[in-house]
Design a protein around this motif. Structure first.
Motif, PDB file in Angstrom:
ATOM      1  N   LYS A   1       1.974  56.130  51.864  1.00  0.00           N
ATOM      2  CA  LYS A   1       2.248  57.160  50.858  1.00  0.00           C
ATOM      3  C   LYS A   1       3.709  57.615  50.934  1.00  0.00           C
ATOM      4  N   VAL A   2       4.232  57.726  52.141  1.00  0.00           N
ATOM      5  CA  VAL A   2       5.631  58.124  52.312  1.00  0.00           C
ATOM      6  C   VAL A   2       6.554  57.053  51.723  1.00  0.00           C
ATOM      7  N   ILE A   3       6.245  55.807  51.981  1.00  0.00           N
ATOM      8  CA  ILE A   3       7.059  54.711  51.441  1.00  0.00           C
ATOM      9  C   ILE A   3       7.005  54.707  49.920  1.00  0.00           C
TER      10      ILE A   3
ATOM     11  N   ALA B   1       6.387  57.250  47.979  1.00  0.00           N
ATOM     12  CA  ALA B   1       7.117  58.431  47.507  1.00  0.00           C
ATOM     13  C   ALA B   1       8.623  58.184  47.549  1.00  0.00           C
ATOM     14  N   CYS B   2       9.095  57.536  48.606  1.00  0.00           N
ATOM     15  CA  CYS B   2      10.527  57.210  48.707  1.00  0.00           C
ATOM     16  C   CYS B   2      10.956  56.257  47.604  1.00  0.00           C
ATOM     17  N   ILE B   3      10.142  55.271  47.326  1.00  0.00           N
ATOM     18  CA  ILE B   3      10.448  54.320  46.257  1.00  0.00           C
ATOM     19  C   ILE B   3      10.481  55.041  44.909  1.00  0.00           C
TER      20      ILE B   3
ATOM     21  N   LEU C   1      11.045  58.246  44.301  1.00  0.00           N
ATOM     22  CA  LEU C   1      12.209  59.127  44.250  1.00  0.00           C
ATOM     23  C   LEU C   1      13.497  58.325  44.028  1.00  0.00           C
ATOM     24  N   THR C   2      13.597  57.193  44.670  1.00  0.00           N
ATOM     25  CA  THR C   2      14.772  56.339  44.488  1.00  0.00           C
ATOM     26  C   THR C   2      14.860  55.855  43.048  1.00  0.00           C
TER      27      THR C   2
END
Length: 136
Positions: free
Chosen positions: A6-8, A10-12, A14-15
Motif C-alpha cells: 500500500k505504501v508503494i 501510494a508513493c507511485i 503521489l509521484t
C-alpha cells in the motif's frame, strides 16, 4: 507485506500526481507565453531594443546572453527569454526549446538590403513567421 504494498502504491500515485500537475502547469505557462509573444502590445519598443542590442555588439560578430542578463535592453529583459543570440545580421530571443522552439527574431526584411527595413517576427517550429513590426 500488505502495508508495504500500500505504501508503494501510494508513493507511485503521489509521484504520478506530482508529474501530471507539473507538466500541466508547464504546458499552460508555455501556451500563455506563446500567446503573449504573438500579440505583443509594444512591438515597436521591442524592435528598437533589438536594434540597440545589435548596435551594442561593436566589433564582435555575435554575443550570447542568458535571458536574465542585466546588460540586455530592458524591453527584452521584461519578456523573460531563455536566451538571446545577437549577431550583426539578426537577433533571436528564444523562449522555449527542446521539441518546441518559439520566440522572437529581428532581422533585415530583405537579406540583400541590410541597411533597409528590419522586421520583428514571432516564430515557432513552423516555417511561417508572423511579422509583428517593421522598423525603417
Amino acid at each position: 507485506m500488505k502495508i508495504i504494498g500500500k505504501v508503494i502504491l501510494a508513493c507511485i500515485a503521489l509521484t504520478l500526481a506530482f508529474y501530471t500537475v507539473s507538466f500541466t502547469t508547464y504546458i499552460v505557462g508555455s501556451i500563455k507565453t506563446q500567446k503573449a509573444l504573438s500579440t505583443l502590445k509594444n512591438p515597436a519598443d521591442v524592435a528598437l531594443a533589438c536594434r540597440a542590442a545589435i548596435q551594442s555588439l561593436g566589433t564582435n560578430e555575435y554575443a550570447f546572453f542568458q535571458g536574465n542578463d542585466p546588460t540586455l535592453p530592458a524591453q527584452l529583459l521584461k519578456l523573460k527569454p531563455r536566451f538571446v543570440l545577437v549577431q550583426t545580421t539578426s537577433l533571436r530571443a528564444e523562449f522555449h526549446g527542446g521539441f518546441d522552439h518559439y520566440g522572437l527574431e529581428f532581422r533585415p526584411k530583405s537579406p540583400e538590403q541590410p541597411d533597409g527595413a528590419w522586421v520583428l517576427n514571432y516564430y515557432t517550429e513552423s516555417p511561417q513567421r508572423k511579422q509583428l513590426y517593421e522598423l525603417q
